[in-house]
Motif scaffolding. Structure first.
Motif, PDB file in Angstrom:
ATOM      1  N   LYS A 150      55.993  93.406  35.176  1.00  0.00           N
ATOM      2  CA  LYS A 150      55.140  92.210  35.121  1.00  0.00           C
ATOM      3  C   LYS A 150      54.718  91.760  36.519  1.00  0.00           C
ATOM      4  O   LYS A 150      53.573  91.351  36.736  1.00  0.00           O
ATOM      5  N   GLN A 151      55.661  91.839  37.444  1.00  0.00           N
ATOM      6  CA  GLN A 151      55.386  91.431  38.833  1.00  0.00           C
ATOM      7  C   GLN A 151      54.266  92.294  39.439  1.00  0.00           C
ATOM      8  O   GLN A 151      53.340  91.783  40.071  1.00  0.00           O
ATOM      9  N   ALA A 153      52.013  94.014  37.789  1.00  0.00           N
ATOM     10  CA  ALA A 153      50.776  93.739  37.036  1.00  0.00           C
ATOM     11  C   ALA A 153      50.105  92.462  37.544  1.00  0.00           C
ATOM     12  O   ALA A 153      48.879  92.395  37.672  1.00  0.00           O
ATOM     13  N   GLN A 154      50.948  91.465  37.829  1.00  0.00           N
ATOM     14  CA  GLN A 154      50.385  90.193  38.320  1.00  0.00           C
ATOM     15  C   GLN A 154      49.851  90.353  39.741  1.00  0.00           C
ATOM     16  O   GLN A 154      48.774  89.869  40.064  1.00  0.00           O
ATOM     17  N   ARG A 155      50.621  91.051  40.568  1.00  0.00           N
ATOM     18  CA  ARG A 155      50.182  91.191  41.954  1.00  0.00           C
ATOM     19  C   ARG A 155      48.848  91.932  42.046  1.00  0.00           C
ATOM     20  O   ARG A 155      47.985  91.568  42.833  1.00  0.00           O
ATOM     21  N   ASP A 157      46.761  92.549  39.426  1.00  0.00           N
ATOM     22  CA  ASP A 157      45.837  92.132  38.364  1.00  0.00           C
ATOM     23  C   ASP A 157      45.375  93.330  37.528  1.00  0.00           C
ATOM     24  O   ASP A 157      44.168  93.597  37.393  1.00  0.00           O
ATOM     25  N   THR A 170      52.642  96.511  30.248  1.00  0.00           N
ATOM     26  CA  THR A 170      52.419  95.066  30.409  1.00  0.00           C
ATOM     27  C   THR A 170      51.127  94.797  31.171  1.00  0.00           C
ATOM     28  O   THR A 170      50.702  95.612  31.980  1.00  0.00           O
ATOM     29  N   ASP A 171      50.547  93.639  30.886  1.00  0.00           N
ATOM     30  CA  ASP A 171      49.403  93.173  31.691  1.00  0.00           C
ATOM     31  C   ASP A 171      49.823  91.966  32.525  1.00  0.00           C
ATOM     32  O   ASP A 171      48.977  91.252  33.054  1.00  0.00           O
ATOM     33  N   GLY A 172      51.115  91.765  32.643  1.00  0.00           N
ATOM     34  CA  GLY A 172      51.634  90.634  33.409  1.00  0.00           C
ATOM     35  C   GLY A 172      52.022  89.472  32.506  1.00  0.00           C
ATOM     36  O   GLY A 172      52.823  88.623  32.893  1.00  0.00           O
ATOM     37  N   GLN A 173      51.451  89.450  31.285  1.00  0.00           N
ATOM     38  CA  GLN A 173      51.827  88.431  30.296  1.00  0.00           C
ATOM     39  C   GLN A 173      52.440  89.127  29.078  1.00  0.00           C
ATOM     40  O   GLN A 173      53.628  89.029  28.832  1.00  0.00           O
TER      41      GLN A 173
END
Lengths: 268, 268, 268
Positions: A150-151, A153-155, A157, A170-173
């Motif tokens: 998740k980390q 994916a968030q970093r 995007d 995952t897409d971060g969510q």
């Protein structure tokens, strides 16, 4: 789980341009053809723009990168962004080789990617989480891989896949765990590279109602399940027969066969 | 014959860095995984030092060398010597192509290697003994190959293997003839390249009581016997089925199976 | 149809030097060995002259060309012309990528070739006939392919082969349609590349009474028929099993087996 995308892929026959690892390139090409996509490879920066124009999806595989390929990848990334073509990054061995981690980060800083797919050693390395990678293999460690995925994916995007005994998408969510598979996958060099390029083919199918996360989740579920079916057809743990059976099965497997045995968990 | 090294290899899972021939690199990777080692390939000189640090054994394969690979090989040899990592040289086609013989000799002058493995055409060329090599094949000739093998081993202070219908392994003093094998080996491109990289994996297992000669002899005996068992499983002379069967069998073969059929002579 | 050339090939074991596509190079090497030829690959311009001297036939495959390979191809073409060695050009993807079409034309302007072998998308592109090529695949179009093949053969004064459901072989005057084959051929990446290199092996067998057209026609008939026999041995449409079966069958197939099922038309 949008498994029917497999049928769309076979109708659309998306063209996947892979900047490939020379160890595994033949299986990537044959695997793409088998599932219903069309492969294209190139080593020459001078044709980067034309390759991107022709392609429906793109995979950048760092497996045996050279200085020339690094330039080619930046070129391809630039044109892909202009043309809005989906890009997959396969950061092979970034957990074991600092030079590759540096190159991967420069790529991720230069242009957006839709998906990063790697093993635990590779994905943890991208955010400097402690892990003992071993060459191109996952290695071992204690990190919470769902959290790391998740980390990342968030970093960046983007969608992130960590393949292993259980695949994490995952897409971060949203996060899906794919529980099908086979112990024979890690015995076949390039089984991960092929998945990366198959994900690029599925990313060519996104629409207003099918986003990147859905397309990649379906690709990973279809691939893991097909491998499980291929392994079940063998009489013993035979790694090279598995390779043949996997590619054969990518051609013959149906959505109904996959639905019957698919095991996954959709988490927050 | 220290055949039990096979079990140690499977426990240790040595990482073999191969500067590879692009014709055969996939089989080398899959064969290493199958027997219980871990493959790593690289084309980029900038990561040479890191690759050597990570590796337990190294193979330099001249099969499709380029000017860039030659520089990379010298770099890798330099770091391997510093780090005391075992190095195998596979002098592909030096018997047929003078350019390659020159490169091989420059390598052998620049840093020590633990093993040179080639066919009759290649090993005779290193000491300019008359032989008719044909491309990457052994060709034919009248030289006393046992004598030539010892001569090369003494000149370069290393183990030498000449593969053929009977394999010759020598350290310049001791000499073992390995009589297992299959007529299908020469029909599989890269069957020799894979053996070279498997030898590098076994060279990672040497100790005070297991020297290079013992490790290489065991590797060659295990490989030749596994090929013989693989060939026996086929219903006809089928070269590509042999490739699959060989790699499968490297994964499943046991020390007991090899001991049962191993045929060799230990000479002075 | 001079199918007995297969037996001559197996006696002569011609050495084929292929400047290869890194996607398909392993199958090209194994397929050449299987049918009875000897493969040799090189990426290094410095050994171009020696490679040509050693070779009986040469294939230039544009599949994954680089600037360095382009220089190497011109070098090889120059020496091949001097030494009167037969040359095959495989213009991979020239129908889809303008850069490659430019390179192919520069090659065809610089030195003579004995054969151009490609799919419909590739051969039409050489004379700018309208066709929708797709990546490395044939694509689709409405052109009269027999006419185009003759036109290319006349323009470049060589034999031309267009492979497809029916293969077309012409020297600009004579034209043979080969009707054997299998729907599995296009599912195997490199099935065309292997045919190109097999044609180079057959071109090494020409004599006063066997010209290039006869040698290439026999090669194409033997290859298509062997593929048909290989496909018949499978229980389903299994693309990777087909690859194995094709290479195995190239080794075991006999002239009598081919004669029994060969279907072709010899046209003006």
């Amino acid at each position: 789980m949008k498994l029917a995308l497999l049928e769309q892929l076979r109708q659309r026959n998306p063209l996947v341009f892979t900047i490939a690892n020379f160890v595994t390139v033949n299986d990537v090409a044959n695997g793409l053809i088998a599932i219903g996509a069309a492969p294209m490879m190139s080593l020459e920066p001078a044709e980067a723009q034309e390759m991107v124009t022709a392609a429906d999806g793109i995979t950048l595989n760092l497996g045996t990168l050279t200085q020339q390929q690094i330039g080619q990848m930046h070129s391809v990334g630039y044109y892909a962004q202009l043309a809005n073509k989906p890009v997959v990054l396969d950061p092979v061995a970034v957990g074991a080789i600092a030079f590759r981690k540096k190159i991967a980060r420069e790529i991720l800083a230069a242009f957006p990617v839709n998906l990063i797919r790697g093993n635990a050693g590779e994905i943890t390395a991208l955010v400097d989480v402690a892990w003992q990678a071993k060459g191109v293999d996952a290695g071992h460690g204690e990190a919470d891989l769902q959290k790391v995925a998740k980390q990342v994916a968030q970093r960046y995007d983007c969608v992130v896949v960590i393949t292993g005994p259980t695949d994490i998408v995952t897409d971060g969510q949203r996060l899906t765990l794919i529980e099908n598979g086979s112990a024979l996958f890690p015995l076949m060099t390039g089984s991960g590279d092929l998945l990366s390029s198959i994900c690029a083919a599925f990313l060519a199918l996104t629409t207003e109602t099918v986003d990147d996360f859905s397309a990649v989740t379906a690709a990973c579920q279809i691939y893991a399940t097909t491998g499980e079916l291929a392994a079940q057809s063998l009489t013993a743990e035979l790694p090279n027969s598995f390779r043949t059976a996997l590619i054969d099965r990518l051609h013959t497997v149906t959505v109904a066969e996959i639905e019957k045995v698919a095991r996954y968990q959709e988490l927050k």
